[in-house]
Design a protein around this motif. Sequence first.
Motif, PDB file in Angstrom:
ATOM      1  N   GLY A 119      35.312  45.678 135.131  1.00 33.57           N
ATOM      2  CA  GLY A 119      34.007  46.316 135.002  1.00 33.57           C
ATOM      3  C   GLY A 119      33.953  47.751 135.461  1.00 33.57           C
ATOM      4  N   CYS A 120      35.087  48.280 135.792  1.00 30.76           N
ATOM      5  CA  CYS A 120      35.080  49.670 136.215  1.00 30.76           C
ATOM      6  C   CYS A 120      35.202  50.546 134.993  1.00 30.76           C
ATOM      7  N   CYS A 121      34.423  51.581 134.925  1.00 28.36           N
ATOM      8  CA  CYS A 121      34.420  52.327 133.674  1.00 28.36           C
ATOM      9  C   CYS A 121      35.097  53.681 133.822  1.00 28.36           C
ATOM     10  N   SER A 122      35.982  53.781 134.744  1.00 28.21           N
ATOM     11  CA  SER A 122      36.667  55.062 134.876  1.00 28.21           C
ATOM     12  C   SER A 122      37.896  55.096 133.979  1.00 28.21           C
ATOM     13  N   ASP A 128      29.766  57.611 136.226  1.00 29.24           N
ATOM     14  CA  ASP A 128      30.205  56.218 136.209  1.00 29.24           C
ATOM     15  C   ASP A 128      29.514  55.424 137.302  1.00 29.24           C
ATOM     16  N   SER A 179      26.071  54.766 136.123  1.00 36.82           N
ATOM     17  CA  SER A 179      26.093  53.722 135.111  1.00 36.82           C
ATOM     18  C   SER A 179      26.232  52.353 135.763  1.00 36.82           C
ATOM     19  N   GLU A 180      27.156  52.276 136.694  1.00 36.66           N
ATOM     20  CA  GLU A 180      27.393  51.019 137.403  1.00 36.66           C
ATOM     21  C   GLU A 180      26.116  50.562 138.099  1.00 36.66           C
TER      22      GLU A 180
END
Lengths: 221, 492
Positions: free
Chosen positions: A217-220, B177, B180-181
């Motif tokens: 779930g990390c979007c980096s 990010d 967003s999270e």
Amino acid sequence: MAAAGGGGGAGVSKTYSFKVVLLGEGCVGKTSLVLRYCENKFNDKHITTLQASFLTKKLNIGGKRVNLAIWDTAGQERFHALGPIYYRDSNGAILVYDITDEDSFQKVKNWVKELRKMLGNEICLCIVGNKVDLEKERHVSVQEAETYAESVGAKHYHTSAKQNKGIEELFLDLCKRMIETAQTDERAKGNGPSQSGTSRRGVQIVDDEPQAQSTGGCCSG
Amino acid sequence: MSLKTERRGIHVDQSELLCKKGCGYYGNPAWQGFCSKCWREEYQKARQKQIQDDWELAERLQREEEEAYASSQGAQAGPQSLTFSKFEEKKSNEKTRKVTTVKKFFTASTKSLPKKDIKEAKSPSPSLSRQYSLETDRVSKDFIEFLKTYQKAGHDVYKMSKIFLEAMYHKRESNIDEQSEFTQDFYQNTAEKLQMYWKVSPDKVEKVTDQIERFIMTRLYKHVFCPETTDDEKKDLTVQKRIRALHWVTPQMLCVPVNEDIAEVSDMVVKAITDIIEMDSKRIPRDKLACITRCSKHIFNAIKITKNEPASADDFLPTLIYIVLKANPPRLQSNIQYITRFCNPSRLMTGEDGYYFTNLCCAVAFIEKLDAQSLNLSEEEFSRYMSGQASPKKQDLENWPADTCPGVKQMHRNLDLLTQLSKRQEHIVNGAKKLEKDLIDWTDDVTKEVKDIVEKYPLNIKTASQALAALESENIEDDKLPPPLQPQVYAG
């Protein structure tokens, strides 16, 4: 990771939402297969649905409600690299080949490798030999296909969209397996609120290489 | 003479050029006819007035909202009063808390301005901030209306949303990010709370989440769409340039199963293009997704009319790629990133909208990596098209929609004709050159042949003279012959 919504109130059972991707070379009959399943029609002039690329089906399996979303994918070779964008976060994959076409079976093998690499064992795989009505022209041996399926932890099915053979069983079986997987998953995660930490992000844009979903779930990306 | 008419055309009365206020300086149409000094004064006045209007509007809305809540609270009070006193206590607690939160956000000009308000007051153009607040206020009004039907749960959602917005405001400087999270967590927590605590059915939870998204994203859009901290903008430009460079790609190369000769189909194509372009104008992720879905539906229609069967993904994806190439939608990457980061997750995961969105992502990925092989072209052809040295327009002509300007069509037809002519001319020139070469070759050949023969059968003059000599010698011998008969005269 598949559980979309809990019960609306006491006594109402859980509804599962599953995403299933349909993979296979062009001309193996992916579209016919799914149209037969959802519309019970084959090459019919009276097919009313506008498209056969995204279809849904509601099922009730042993009192458990299942919402099935079937995602068709473009099978042309030139789109092969886009696969990971499609099958990200899917619970099941149906890999279709044409029993009269050896090449299409090779393609299935490639996809299996890719899927296992990207999604691990979370995903339920079904290998489907379609067009069994053309048994006489068979070019992929039953033995070979079944042995292969077993070796990669997939189930093998024989279907004919034309004669409506084996399709109902295929989807029912797949749903049951996905429910099982989802249940073990829930148990493992203690059914806590954090359950969909990895699953809630539907789509992610990848720049260069498709990123393994296991990063959580990390979007980096 | 022509000079004269020209002069008459631009002649303006001197008085019209002066400042409208009559200060004696020249005015400027850009300043609505004022001189620079008077314009500044006028503008300041208008600005002040607008700011004043904004405050009044905000105050009025706040009053209305408070009234709305008071009445909804009052309506609730009936059945509630029958329950335990504990609940009563809690409710009144909530009531007071609610009032403070609402106040915090909507009080316009009180002594302790909340940060959000300060920021709004600081925004550069009064007209812009006014537009902003109008739409935002409309959305929040709708939101409150909507939540009323959920009574206490609705109130709770409102409160949570407000707290979230405030937290987001404090996070505005941080990584996108992270934001967003945080937003995704908020969606999830709210949905869970509604389901577990307030026992709202899953269908309704979905609806509430949609409304929450609408409410919060209208407010956050400005700060989180294509933020400066990311390279979204750079990516947008890259994609835009890339699509422009690919203007020559024809439907045939992509194997698009759509025949644009059919009027209905070309109509659908135009609609699909309009929809995908429209996506950029929407603020809420869900509205953006709806644009993609509409675009997809039009594509399906186009395919269905052409092929007379339901479209599969094999048909759909190439067509979508073609549409994206034709449309070159503005800020494509920013939009995709924004949706990915801030959309209600359940929509993206399994829903139909999610499927079309995924296809759009695929289309963009394909366009970015597109090469000769993926269009079934040779490397040479591809680089020639890319560099603009050649263009496969000729094939294109047949596929033009019927409503294209006839002049343009004629022009292309003429161009075609010219190309054909030049080809034929080239052919003729080649033929002529060949003929010339042939002629030269022929002369050479003949010369060579003659030479060969001459070499093979050299001219032996000696023998010829011998023969002659022989002949002559014979003649010499002839001398030995008796002299020719001489006529004799006989007497007679």
